[in-house]
Design an enzyme around this catalytic site. Sequence first.
Site, PDB file in Angstrom:
ATOM      1  NE  ARG A  92      -6.113 -38.522-153.694  1.00 17.06           N
ATOM      2  CZ  ARG A  92      -7.087 -38.942-152.871  1.00 17.06           C
ATOM      3  NH1 ARG A  92      -6.912 -38.873-151.566  1.00 17.06           N
ATOM      4  NH2 ARG A  92      -8.209 -39.448-153.347  1.00 17.06           N
ATOM      5  CE  LYS A 124     -10.015 -45.484-159.767  1.00 18.72           C
ATOM      6  NZ  LYS A 124      -9.061 -44.981-158.772  1.00 18.72           N
ATOM      7  CG  HIS A 176     -19.836 -41.278-155.438  1.00 17.25           C
ATOM      8  ND1 HIS A 176     -19.808 -42.591-155.037  1.00 17.25           N
ATOM      9  CD2 HIS A 176     -20.841 -41.168-156.329  1.00 17.25           C
ATOM     10  CE1 HIS A 176     -20.746 -43.248-155.694  1.00 17.25           C
ATOM     11  NE2 HIS A 176     -21.389 -42.419-156.471  1.00 17.25           N
ATOM     12  CD  GLU A 224     -15.967 -54.342-158.533  1.00 15.61           C
ATOM     13  OE1 GLU A 224     -14.770 -54.019-158.574  1.00 15.61           O
ATOM     14  OE2 GLU A 224     -16.764 -53.877-157.669  1.00 15.61           O
TER      15      GLU A 224
HETATM   16  C1  MV4 Z   1     -19.202 -50.664-155.363  1.00 17.47           C
HETATM   17  C2  MV4 Z   1     -20.373 -50.612-154.578  1.00 17.47           C
HETATM   18  C3  MV4 Z   1     -21.095 -51.785-154.394  1.00 17.47           C
HETATM   19  N1  MV4 Z   1     -20.683 -52.931-154.979  1.00 17.47           N
HETATM   20  N2  MV4 Z   1     -18.808 -51.823-155.914  1.00 17.47           N
HETATM   21  C4  MV4 Z   1     -18.442 -45.930-155.505  1.00 17.47           C
HETATM   22  C5  MV4 Z   1     -17.341 -45.202-156.211  1.00 17.47           C
HETATM   23  C6  MV4 Z   1     -16.202 -46.105-156.232  1.00 17.47           C
HETATM   24  N3  MV4 Z   1     -15.237 -45.705-155.218  1.00 17.47           N
HETATM   25  C7  MV4 Z   1     -16.726 -47.478-155.949  1.00 17.47           C
HETATM   26  N4  MV4 Z   1     -18.052 -47.313-155.405  1.00 17.47           N
HETATM   27  C8  MV4 Z   1     -18.825 -48.384-155.093  1.00 17.47           C
HETATM   28  N5  MV4 Z   1     -18.457 -49.561-155.602  1.00 17.47           N
HETATM   29  C9  MV4 Z   1     -19.549 -52.925-155.725  1.00 17.47           C
HETATM   30  N6  MV4 Z   1     -19.157 -54.081-156.301  1.00 17.47           N
HETATM   31  C10 MV4 Z   1     -20.757 -49.384-154.021  1.00 17.47           C
HETATM   32  C11 MV4 Z   1     -19.987 -48.280-154.304  1.00 17.47           C
HETATM   33  C12 MV4 Z   1     -20.415 -47.026-153.706  1.00 17.47           C
HETATM   34  C13 MV4 Z   1     -19.612 -46.425-152.759  1.00 17.47           C
HETATM   35  C14 MV4 Z   1     -18.413 -47.005-152.366  1.00 17.47           C
HETATM   36  C15 MV4 Z   1     -17.650 -46.363-151.403  1.00 17.47           C
HETATM   37  C16 MV4 Z   1     -18.082 -45.168-150.838  1.00 17.47           C
HETATM   38  C17 MV4 Z   1     -19.260 -44.601-151.234  1.00 17.47           C
HETATM   39  C18 MV4 Z   1     -20.049 -45.206-152.201  1.00 17.47           C
HETATM   40  C19 MV4 Z   1     -21.247 -44.629-152.605  1.00 17.47           C
HETATM   41  C20 MV4 Z   1     -22.005 -45.258-153.564  1.00 17.47           C
HETATM   42  C21 MV4 Z   1     -21.582 -46.461-154.122  1.00 17.47           C
END
Ligand code: MV4
Length: 499
Positions: free
Chosen positions: A294, A116, A235, A200
């Site tokens: 993918r 990441k 998630h 972040e």
């Molecule tokens: C975040 C966020 C809010 N702010 N980053 C969740 C897992 C990973 N894919 C990144 N994720 C997130 N990153 C910042 N700076 C909120 C999430 C997040 C989320 C992102 C996409 C889809 C579902 C989610 C569920 C909870 C939190």
Amino acid sequence: MFKKILVANRGEIAVRLIRAIREMDIKSVAVYSTADRAALHVRMADEAVCLGAAPSTESYLRIDKIIAAARELGVDAIHPGYGFLSENADFAEACEAAGIVFIGPAPDAIRRMGSKTAARKMAISIGAPVVPGTEEPIVDPANAREVARQIGYPVLLKAAAGGGGKGMRRVDSEADLEGAIRDASSEAERAFSNSAVYIEKLVERPRHIEIQIIGDRHGNMIHLGERECSIQRRHQKVIEECPSPLVAAHPEMRAAMGEAALNIARAVGYYNAGTMEFLVDAHRNFYFLEMNTRLQVEHPVTELVTATDLVRMQIEIAAGGKLRLTQQDVQWRGAAIECRIYAEDPNNGFLPSAGKMIHVERPTGPGVRLDNGIYPGWTVPLEYDPLLAKLAVWAETREWAIDRLKRVLGEYYVSGIKTNVTFFRQILDDPEFRAGRLHTGFIDEYLKEREPEVKQNPEYEAVAALAAAVFSVKDKGKPCSGAKSSSAWLAAGRARSMR
Ligand code: MV4
């Protein structure tokens, strides 16, 4: 073009891949574990090879066994699907070392996008929008404090090797920062054997919107637009749609996000299918989150709106073909919404529900697509992800697609196990959902406010009982001997075809 392709996966995606392979008049090889010997993908393939015992570490994740089976059967290419080894650079390399084409990107691209922080650094280096924060993992708490001060609380700590929310910690004040770094690091170490975490700025109530890209090995690359994937539970995406209601209302976003996605993909010399995930805030600012190297579970909604076949495109690209579409050729028409049908009980904490399916009602009609991995009489194994099928609909408008999906969900029924079908019908009736006001916390908020609806449709129980009497299907699969010699691996002769 390839003569024989091995599908290194199971369930609905293995069936989807075999269907595309068959349409191209290419032979298909299924691999399976002893828990899947009667699975639909095994029955559909031209040949089937038992890899070993049910645990994925003994079967679907065993690079050596898959390569050996592919060699034994004279396979030209391997499609990994999603999950399992689909983003494993070592597997892609093992395929190439065996002279077998990996239907996906180069191993190097998988590696570079797998971290990441590396992906984030790449995006920053080419000026793609990322959430403000650290480029490198935190090594010095004083530096972390300084960065957090600069970007402003609340901040989010994230595992560098992570994904799916593991190791994430929200921090609302400096006083909590150091402890949170310790907690996040130890969780990251446990989950990923890598304690690195970075900071972040927290994006409050973000939307998850992703861009589908696909490129050939001749320098051509296009995007196929966005997918709204904000309806997630823990998630895990639950409902996905194309177009995003937000982008449909602000069309300039599609070109801007598409360009950002293509710039990142080009920067890593990407080819084949890939997806760039973005967070979108309340002001429609989008930030690159990560890249999936993918085919995605939710690819059908893109295919329905753009009238494309991503799997066929992947296979043609892997065989050295050029993209048949230019960016100008891509058209988006109507709206598609997909539900992931899981063997889980929404009335019991969404716990997995195993058992033998006696009756499966398959809805149909205009604009209905069912990517199915099950059949009546099959017993859902508990060893794997409980995804049974994906139900997707297409219609001229989103409102119509929602109503069509409700109708189709009302017809879809599997007796003998619990599924989350009734849960979707509640979501589709929700005014916020219908208005397209979505964000990644939607499900959590929704579940807090409502008790899940109770029973499955009782009249179906009667149908199920009747079907049980009529359609009792015996499991004719052969146990995997697990023997060394490949000939013993071949299921008895040609797997029974579903033709
Ligand atoms: C975040 C966020 C809010 N702010 N980053 C969740 C897992 C990973 N894919 C990144 N994720 C997130 N990153 C910042 N700076 C909120 C999430 C997040 C989320 C992102 C996409 C889809 C579902 C989610 C569920 C909870 C939190």
